[in-house]
Enzyme design. Structure first.
Site, mmCIF file in Angstrom:
data_model
loop_
_atom_site.group_PDB
_atom_site.id
_atom_site.type_symbol
_atom_site.label_atom_id
_atom_site.label_comp_id
_atom_site.label_asym_id
_atom_site.label_seq_id
_atom_site.Cartn_x
_atom_site.Cartn_y
_atom_site.Cartn_z
ATOM 1 N N TYR A 3 -9.711 0.113 2.888
ATOM 2 C CA TYR A 3 -9.274 0.179 4.283
ATOM 3 C C TYR A 3 -8.901 1.601 4.698
ATOM 4 O O TYR A 3 -8.293 2.349 3.926
ATOM 5 C CB TYR A 3 -8.064 -0.729 4.528
ATOM 6 C CG TYR A 3 -8.436 -2.075 5.113
ATOM 7 C CD1 TYR A 3 -8.810 -2.199 6.443
ATOM 8 C CD2 TYR A 3 -8.431 -3.223 4.332
ATOM 9 C CE1 TYR A 3 -9.151 -3.423 6.986
ATOM 10 C CE2 TYR A 3 -8.778 -4.454 4.859
ATOM 11 C CZ TYR A 3 -9.136 -4.546 6.185
ATOM 12 O OH TYR A 3 -9.486 -5.752 6.728
ATOM 13 N N ASP B 41 0.796 -1.225 0.000
ATOM 14 C CA ASP B 41 0.000 0.000 0.000
ATOM 15 C C ASP B 41 0.831 1.278 0.000
ATOM 16 O O ASP B 41 0.398 2.302 -0.526
ATOM 17 C CB ASP B 41 -0.954 -0.001 1.200
ATOM 18 C CG ASP B 41 -2.164 -0.892 0.968
ATOM 19 O OD1 ASP B 41 -2.369 -1.317 -0.187
ATOM 20 O OD2 ASP B 41 -2.898 -1.173 1.929
#
Length: 671
Positions: A407, A319
């Protein structure tokens, strides 16, 4: 009356708080400013005329000065700061250029083409452009019609493709799509079976696959917006007032924060997000600030999913290196993300065309009055006397939230008067969900690689591994890494009624391999010490790592995602400081092949005793989704602590005075 008092009080507090931020000259570690981003854009575009080449800026960040230059400036901060330089990764003619620009002279210092494996950080602009392509792609339109769905209610999202042994690959993304009819919770309504591949350099769909049709999960029960909830409602939580009559206890000078006995610099990077630098603590006995942390940030976040099927096997995300923690930062909501006494700071990064992008309220900083106890003791052993001493704890929190797709990551740096730094991470947001034919667990006869959360909805098993870069300079640059092993000693000579006890056997790591730690194999306390500084009684001054829960990677070491994420093979690594070694997964993470990671650098097994060293620590979660995580996930919290260990001669908060008592009308302090 109450409804008018609250906004007035909040406005007064806000006015007072923002007055804490003062003007300043550039600190050498300040993040690049909007005008500097514009300058970088101008210089690069002038060098490469856009009429001939399509230039995209994948990364623009501070090219930080070398440590000796920083320390030289800190010894005389009124002197002229060192030259400001920018490090740029730009895509030109399907190549990645690494460019260093001297911003003071407006000159390109170096420009080289990267020829290795992997690609740079993805920009939001190119991802937005890619997800628009399916709307006019005829095969996709037909697939949506075949499923009886409304094309206007279909949205798509980008997914990196990983690496699975290919010798060469183009710069591509995969697109998966979702149905938002009746809900904004798009991840809860996946349109399974359709995969599109987009060439980012050409910005066109180069591969299309419609493999299977699965029922799209229902919209019912997936909404998370407060305005869309229907009775019965849960209990209303009581509010609380936080008032600081003397104002906040911290000050912000530019990007330098001072609070109680702490002083540190707060920076921002499009890839790392928050960067804490030059953290030092005031020693009351020595009457001076002492170094603790030169630089710290989240270096990488590895999120592999555990579904090996056609539509899911490649979902092994990095990420930070692929999507950017800073680029994914979101504006914090006052009174919800942060309390009433918070200060909010903006952040900036460069878009794909080099123009500055502002993230309002990217950070909040606040004093945390959580009702914790700093220290206490009640003594009843003295005849006819009861002694009770208690000090309430207050800490300073720096917070940012990065929303990477589904998320939301809550990133906290918490500074305590005792000298501890607590690094917290909170996971919330929406699960990555898979559409299936099943509506009840009794129908499942195969491995579905997750938990059935609702009808036709699987929450897929996955991991989160966060690797922190921690350049500790404990009371100076030259440090050592010590393993204080706890070893059992058996009493065999009948010298004591005891048959065993444990003791500490210290082991100084000489080289990198000595400092590679996997928790759970052998009990030990891990300490970064300064062997050149000692306490009054002769102990080496140090800071201890108090780890969070041990989460080991469960993938095979020869599995392609784990080769790329080999920096998670150990919980702890220690390397000699090297300015170029700061991204645990490598500089070019998208489709990387694992040949430029922390694990590879450490194969050199360099000397680390009494050197300028960097501690790398990975904390993480194995996530087995449960129904309580649906439709939106309550925050799952973790973290770790850096705690002084023989750094002070005694308890540094022994003489800390408790906060002033605030009296409210019609209130009492009686128990």
């Amino acid at each position: 009356m109450a409804s008018t008092l609250k906004p007035i009080l909040f406005l007064l507090l806000s006015f007072h708080i923002f007055s804490l931020v003062s003007s300043h000259q550039h600190h050498p570690l300040d993040s690049l400013t909007p005008s500097e981003f514009t300058l970088v854009r101008t210089i690069v575009n002038k060098t490469y005329p856009s009429s001939k080449l399509n230039i995209t800026f994948q990364y623009i960040g501070l090219d930080e000065p070398d440590k000796p230059i920083i320390f030289s400036w800190l010894s005389n901060p009124k002197s002229k700061p060192p030259p400001r330089r920018a490090f740029v990764i730009a895509r030109l003619d399907k190549q990645s250029h690494e460019i260093i620009i001297d911003l003071s002279t407006r000159v390109i210092v170096s420009d080289k083409v990267y020829h290795g494996h992997g690609y740079p950080l993805l920009t939001l602009d190119e991802q937005f452009a890619a997800i628009e392509l399916p709307q006019t792609y005829e095969p996709f339109i037909e697939s949506i019609k075949k499923r009886g769905l409304n094309l206007s209610e279909v949205v798509c999202s980008t997914f990196t493709v990983g690496w699975f042994g290919e010798l060469k690959s183009k710069r591509v993304l995969k697109l998966l799509c979702f149905y938002i009819d009746g809900t904004v919770n798009l991840y809860a309504r996946p349109v399974e079976g359709i995969t599109l591949v987009v060439d980012l350099d050409e910005m066109k769909i180069v591969e299309y696959n419609d493999r299977l049709i699965v029922p799209v999960p229902k919209a019912e029960g997936t909404e998370y917006r407060e305005s869309k909830q229907k009775p019965p409602f849960g209990p209303r939580l009581n509010g609380a007032a936080l008032v600081q009559p003397d104002g906040p206890g911290f000050k912000i000078d530019g990007h330098t924060v001072s609070w109680v006995n702490w002083k540190f610099h707060l920076g921002f990077d499009v890839r790392a997000g928050p960067i804490i630098s030059l953290a030092s603590i005031y020693d009351l006995e020595k009457q001076k600030y002492r170094q603790v942390l030169y630089r710290g940030f989240i270096s990488e976040l590895f999120v592999p999913y555990m579904d090996p099927t056609e539509e899911w096997y490649y979902k092994t995300f990095f990420d930070s290196g692929e999507f950017g923690f800073g680029q994914s930062a979101v504006s914090l909501k006052p009174l919800a993300d942060c309390p009433t006494n918070a200060v909010f700071l903006d952040a900036y990064y460069a878009s794909s065309d080099g123009t500055p992008v502002k993230i309002s309220n990217a950070f909040c900083i606040f004093e945390n009055h959580a009702g914790n106890i700093m220290w206490r003791h009640t003594e009843t052993s003295i005849p006819e006397e009861v002694i009770r001493e208690v000090r309430p704890d207050v800490s300073l929190v720096v917070r940012m939230v990065a929303t990477v797709g589904n998320y939301d990551y809550i990133i906290d740096w918490e500074f305590k008067p005792s000298g501890s730094i607590k690094l917290g991470i909170g996971l919330t947001g929406i699960l990555e969900m898979k559409g299936v034919i099943y509506t009840h667990t009794n129908q499942i006869k195969e491995n579905v690689h997750g938990t059935l959360l609702a009808e036709n909805t699987i929450g897929v098993y996955h991991d989160h591994f966060l690797t922190y870069y921690l350049d500790l300079d404990v009371d100076g640059e030259d440090n050592s890494f010590v393993k204080n092993n706890l070893e059992t000693i058996k009493v065999t000579n009948h010298s004591s009624p005891r048959k065993s006890y444990w003791t500490v056997v210290s082991e100084i790591a000489k080289t990198e391999s000595d400092a590679q730690i996997q928790f759970g194999l052998k009990p030990a306390e891990l300490v970064v010490v300064n062997p050149n500084k000692k306490t009054k009684v002769g102990n080496n001054v140090g800071y201890r790592l108090i780890p969070g829960s041990a989460t080991r990677p469960l993938l095979s070491y020869n599995d392609y995602p784990q080769i790329r994420g080999a920096f998670t093979n150990n919980d702890v690594w220690v390397t000699p400081y090297n300015k170029s070694e700061k991204w645990a997964g490598g500089l070019y993470v998208d489709q990387s092949q694992g040949d430029d990671t922390l694990a590879v650098w450490s194969l050199r097994n360099r000397k680390i005793e009494n050197k300028d060293i960097v501690l790398w620590y990975t904390t993480g979660f194995h996530h087995v989704p449960c129904q309580e995580d649906f439709p939106v996930m309550p925050t799952l919290s973790g973290g770790f602590e850096l705690r002084p260990t023989n750094f002070f001669n005694s308890n540094p908060v022994l003489k800390t005075r408790p906060p002033n008592l605030v009296r409210w009308p019609n209130c009492t302090n009686k128990p």
